[in-house]
Each structure stands twice: as structure tokens, then as C-alpha cells.
Scaffold this motif. Structure first.
Motif, PDB file in Angstrom:
ATOM      1  N   VAL A 133      34.184   9.921  23.871  1.00 12.17           N
ATOM      2  CA  VAL A 133      34.034   9.995  22.413  1.00 12.17           C
ATOM      3  C   VAL A 133      33.643   8.629  21.859  1.00 12.17           C
ATOM      4  N   LYS A 134      34.320   7.575  22.282  1.00 13.83           N
ATOM      5  CA  LYS A 134      33.999   6.222  21.814  1.00 13.83           C
ATOM      6  C   LYS A 134      32.563   5.851  22.164  1.00 13.83           C
ATOM      7  N   ARG A 135      32.145   6.204  23.391  1.00 15.54           N
ATOM      8  CA  ARG A 135      30.778   5.893  23.831  1.00 15.54           C
ATOM      9  C   ARG A 135      29.757   6.580  22.937  1.00 15.54           C
ATOM     10  N   PHE A 136      29.962   7.855  22.661  1.00 11.97           N
ATOM     11  CA  PHE A 136      29.013   8.591  21.822  1.00 11.97           C
ATOM     12  C   PHE A 136      28.981   8.053  20.400  1.00 11.97           C
ATOM     13  N   LEU A 137      30.146   7.759  19.851  1.00 15.53           N
ATOM     14  CA  LEU A 137      30.185   7.203  18.491  1.00 15.53           C
ATOM     15  C   LEU A 137      29.508   5.834  18.454  1.00 15.53           C
ATOM     16  N   ASN A 138      29.728   5.012  19.475  1.00 16.87           N
ATOM     17  CA  ASN A 138      29.082   3.696  19.547  1.00 16.87           C
ATOM     18  C   ASN A 138      27.573   3.810  19.729  1.00 16.87           C
ATOM     19  N   GLU A 139      27.126   4.903  20.338  1.00 12.93           N
ATOM     20  CA  GLU A 139      25.689   5.132  20.505  1.00 12.93           C
ATOM     21  C   GLU A 139      25.048   5.674  19.232  1.00 12.93           C
ATOM     22  N   GLY A 140      25.858   5.914  18.201  1.00 10.17           N
ATOM     23  CA  GLY A 140      25.324   6.341  16.921  1.00 10.17           C
ATOM     24  C   GLY A 140      25.429   7.830  16.632  1.00 10.17           C
ATOM     25  N   LEU A 141      26.052   8.613  17.506  1.00 16.69           N
ATOM     26  CA  LEU A 141      26.232  10.021  17.193  1.00 16.69           C
ATOM     27  C   LEU A 141      27.218  10.150  16.035  1.00 16.69           C
ATOM     28  N   SER A 142      27.004  11.108  15.196  1.00 13.85           N
ATOM     29  CA  SER A 142      27.925  11.363  14.089  1.00 13.85           C
ATOM     30  C   SER A 142      29.178  12.044  14.637  1.00 13.85           C
ATOM     31  N   ILE A 143      30.166  12.174  13.777  1.00 17.45           N
ATOM     32  CA  ILE A 143      31.386  12.892  14.167  1.00 17.45           C
ATOM     33  C   ILE A 143      31.034  14.317  14.573  1.00 17.45           C
ATOM     34  N   GLU A 144      30.222  14.973  13.762  1.00 16.31           N
ATOM     35  CA  GLU A 144      29.848  16.361  14.027  1.00 16.31           C
ATOM     36  C   GLU A 144      29.072  16.483  15.343  1.00 16.31           C
ATOM     37  N   GLU A 145      28.141  15.561  15.571  1.00 16.19           N
ATOM     38  CA  GLU A 145      27.368  15.589  16.817  1.00 16.19           C
ATOM     39  C   GLU A 145      28.269  15.335  18.024  1.00 16.19           C
ATOM     40  N   THR A 146      29.241  14.436  17.872  1.00 14.92           N
ATOM     41  CA  THR A 146      30.159  14.126  18.968  1.00 14.92           C
ATOM     42  C   THR A 146      31.068  15.314  19.259  1.00 14.92           C
ATOM     43  N   VAL A 147      31.545  15.988  18.215  1.00 17.55           N
ATOM     44  CA  VAL A 147      32.363  17.189  18.389  1.00 17.55           C
ATOM     45  C   VAL A 147      31.563  18.246  19.151  1.00 17.55           C
ATOM     46  N   LYS A 148      30.332  18.459  18.724  1.00 17.45           N
ATOM     47  CA  LYS A 148      29.489  19.472  19.363  1.00 17.45           C
ATOM     48  C   LYS A 148      29.204  19.109  20.823  1.00 17.45           C
ATOM     49  N   ARG A 149      28.909  17.857  21.073  1.00 15.43           N
ATOM     50  CA  ARG A 149      28.549  17.405  22.433  1.00 15.43           C
ATOM     51  C   ARG A 149      29.738  17.414  23.385  1.00 15.43           C
ATOM     52  N   THR A 150      30.911  16.962  22.903  1.00 17.93           N
ATOM     53  CA  THR A 150      32.076  16.815  23.793  1.00 17.93           C
ATOM     54  C   THR A 150      32.980  18.034  23.824  1.00 17.93           C
ATOM     55  N   LEU A 151      32.825  18.922  22.854  1.00 18.72           N
ATOM     56  CA  LEU A 151      33.683  20.099  22.711  1.00 18.72           C
ATOM     57  C   LEU A 151      35.113  19.739  22.324  1.00 18.72           C
ATOM     58  N   MET A 152      35.312  18.509  21.887  1.00 22.29           N
ATOM     59  CA  MET A 152      36.637  18.054  21.475  1.00 22.29           C
ATOM     60  C   MET A 152      36.840  18.402  19.998  1.00 22.29           C
ATOM     61  N   PRO A 153      38.102  18.617  19.588  1.00 23.10           N
ATOM     62  CA  PRO A 153      38.374  18.917  18.176  1.00 23.10           C
ATOM     63  C   PRO A 153      37.988  17.750  17.265  1.00 23.10           C
ATOM     64  N   GLU A 154      37.602  18.071  16.057  1.00 23.31           N
ATOM     65  CA  GLU A 154      37.187  17.038  15.110  1.00 23.31           C
ATOM     66  C   GLU A 154      38.285  16.003  14.892  1.00 23.31           C
ATOM     67  N   GLU A 155      39.546  16.445  14.831  1.00 21.72           N
ATOM     68  CA  GLU A 155      40.661  15.509  14.623  1.00 21.72           C
ATOM     69  C   GLU A 155      40.737  14.489  15.759  1.00 21.72           C
ATOM     70  N   PHE A 156      40.477  14.957  16.961  1.00 25.11           N
ATOM     71  CA  PHE A 156      40.490  14.065  18.123  1.00 25.11           C
ATOM     72  C   PHE A 156      39.390  13.019  17.990  1.00 25.11           C
ATOM     73  N   VAL A 157      38.196  13.433  17.622  1.00 18.76           N
ATOM     74  CA  VAL A 157      37.050  12.540  17.502  1.00 18.76           C
ATOM     75  C   VAL A 157      37.288  11.522  16.376  1.00 18.76           C
ATOM     76  N   ARG A 158      37.821  11.967  15.257  1.00 15.55           N
ATOM     77  CA  ARG A 158      38.049  11.083  14.122  1.00 15.55           C
ATOM     78  C   ARG A 158      38.989   9.936  14.451  1.00 15.55           C
ATOM     79  N   GLN A 159      39.886  10.118  15.410  1.00 10.63           N
ATOM     80  CA  GLN A 159      40.810   9.050  15.812  1.00 10.63           C
ATOM     81  C   GLN A 159      40.092   7.810  16.325  1.00 10.63           C
ATOM     82  N   TYR A 160      38.877   8.007  16.808  1.00 12.20           N
ATOM     83  CA  TYR A 160      38.164   6.903  17.476  1.00 12.20           C
ATOM     84  C   TYR A 160      37.028   6.343  16.643  1.00 12.20           C
ATOM     85  N   MET A 161      37.020   6.640  15.341  1.00 12.32           N
ATOM     86  CA  MET A 161      36.013   6.083  14.440  1.00 12.32           C
ATOM     87  C   MET A 161      36.306   4.610  14.209  1.00 12.32           C
TER      88      MET A 161
END
Length: 154
Positions: free
Chosen positions: A126-154
Motif C-alpha cells: 500500500v505504501k509503495r503504491f501511494l508513493n508511486e502516486g496512486l490515489s486511495i481509490e486506485e490503491t484499494v482497487k489494485r490491492t483489494l484492501m479495505p479503504e480504511e486500511f489504505v488510509r492508515q498509510y497516507m
């Protein structure tokens, strides 16, 4: 009832114990001679002893069945990969590969031909994708992780 741990059968306790301690940095929890349990939640059992316990021959215990694996996560995957490259005895199932959900993993066999998978934690993915510029929504879709999980690493 409670589940305790998976147990894999090995030809040589010392060789397998050494592999899990020195290659995968596992700590022994208990050593009963023919059976060694690790703090990570799995155990190894000597083939000759195990076959007697369940009343079969050692020939009835099949190696390299490719029907299960032990899964580990490594925070510093790059260092671990370098460590593996320095070991001639490792037989790979496959080299480093990115799974469809973005996690990078490598699979190889232990000394008794059980599959071992080592992957990066999903937090790292998740951190790698966010650092590469993916949005929260794109990271959720790509990783299949819940949005709450992804938001922790913003």
C-alpha cells in the motif's frame, strides 16, 4: 477445540531446523528431538518418527507434492532476496513475482521440498503504491484492501 499449528514432516531435523532458523530467522519454541516447534506457529517432525506414529512406511510420505506452502512476510524483502541469492542450495519455485494484488513474493523449496513463500507485507505494498502516486481509490482497487486500511498509510 482450538487449532495449534501446522506440522511438516522432514528427513533430517537438524538440517531443517538450521534452514528455518538461519534462512528464515525463526526462533525455536520447543525442541523435543523428533519434533521442533517454532515461535512463528509451525512445527517440524522427523519423518521416521512420524511414520511410526501414524503406522505407515516412510515411502508413503511424499515429497514435493506442491499442494501447500508455509507463508512468511519480510519487511526488508530486498535484503532477504540478496541473502537467498548467496545460497546455492535453494531451489526456486519461481523468482520474485508480483501477485495480481500488487504484493511481491518469492517461492522456493525447503530442504524437504515443502514450498516456502516469502512476501512483502501488504502495508508495504500500500505504501509503495501511494508513493508511486496512486490515489486511495486506485490503491484499494489494485490491492483489494479495505479503504480504511489504505488510509492508515497516507
Amino acid at each position: 477445540m482450538r487449532f495449534i499449528c501446522p506440522l511438516i514432516v522432514v528427513n533430517n531435523i537438524e538440517v531443517s531446523r538450521n534452514f528455518y532458523e538461519n534462512v528464515l530467522n525463526q526462533k525455536v519454541q520447543c525442541d523435543f528431538g523428533e519434533n521442533v516447534s517454532f515461535e512463528g506457529g509451525f512445527a517440524i517432525h522427523l519423518k521416521s518418527h512420524f511414520s511410526n506414529l501414524i503406522s505407515i512406511t516412510t515411502d508413503d510420505i511424499v515429497q514435493k507434492s506442491n499442494n501447500s506452502e508455509l507463508y512468511f512476510e519480510e519487511d526488508d524483502l530486498e535484503s532477504f532476496l540478496q541473502k537467498l541469492k548467496g545460497m546455492d542450495s535453494v531451489e526456486y519455485v519461481h523468482e520474485l513475482r508480483e501477485q495480481p494484488w500488487g504484493q511481491r513474493v518469492i517461492r522456493f523449496y525447503d530442504p524437504d521440498m515443502h514450498i516456502v513463500e516469502v512476501g512483502e507485507p501488504m502495508e508495504s505494498v500500500v505504501k509503495r503504491f501511494l508513493n508511486e502516486g496512486l490515489s486511495i481509490e486506485e490503491t484499494v482497487k489494485r490491492t483489494l484492501m479495505p479503504e480504511e486500511f489504505v488510509r492508515q498509510y497516507m
